[in-house]
Design an enzyme around this catalytic site. Sequence first.
Site, mmCIF file in Angstrom:
data_model
loop_
_atom_site.group_PDB
_atom_site.id
_atom_site.type_symbol
_atom_site.label_atom_id
_atom_site.label_comp_id
_atom_site.label_asym_id
_atom_site.label_seq_id
_atom_site.Cartn_x
_atom_site.Cartn_y
_atom_site.Cartn_z
ATOM 1 N N HIS A 15 -70.985 35.715 -28.902
ATOM 2 C CA HIS A 15 -71.038 35.194 -27.533
ATOM 3 C C HIS A 15 -71.112 33.666 -27.510
ATOM 4 O O HIS A 15 -70.622 33.038 -26.573
ATOM 5 C CB HIS A 15 -72.187 35.835 -26.748
ATOM 6 C CG HIS A 15 -71.831 37.196 -26.259
ATOM 7 N ND1 HIS A 15 -71.863 38.299 -27.071
ATOM 8 C CD2 HIS A 15 -71.412 37.614 -25.037
ATOM 9 C CE1 HIS A 15 -71.478 39.351 -26.373
ATOM 10 N NE2 HIS A 15 -71.197 38.970 -25.140
ATOM 11 N N TYR A 34 -73.905 34.206 -15.357
ATOM 12 C CA TYR A 34 -73.892 35.443 -16.151
ATOM 13 C C TYR A 34 -74.842 35.283 -17.329
ATOM 14 O O TYR A 34 -74.687 34.381 -18.140
ATOM 15 C CB TYR A 34 -72.473 35.710 -16.622
ATOM 16 C CG TYR A 34 -72.227 37.033 -17.303
ATOM 17 C CD1 TYR A 34 -73.177 38.034 -17.375
ATOM 18 C CD2 TYR A 34 -70.994 37.288 -17.885
ATOM 19 C CE1 TYR A 34 -72.922 39.238 -17.997
ATOM 20 C CE2 TYR A 34 -70.714 38.490 -18.511
ATOM 21 C CZ TYR A 34 -71.686 39.457 -18.562
ATOM 22 O OH TYR A 34 -71.426 40.658 -19.190
#
Length: 97
Positions: A15, A34
Amino acid sequence: MQLHRGQADEYKRRHDELWPELTELLKTTGVQDYSIFLDEETYALFGVLTIENPAALDELPKHPVMQRWWAYMGDIMDSNPDNSPVSIPLKEVFYLA
């Protein structure tokens, strides 16, 4: 979502290196703010995001970049036959505006 034990560092690394085309897809879909949280005891993942039109999320699985990301992540987390992450909808029980 459920991460496989021992994969927290790899999940974070992937990520941290989020593909630019996936970032662009999420932003053009309207995804903002997010975050994904990890319960380090159970390896449960919990995602929180803001989006003006939640129905727009229904279009994400159709995009090739989203499908490639799911396939890329499938070896470190529970996945469905289509490679999408196994996720369980949660019932909101409290909200403070």
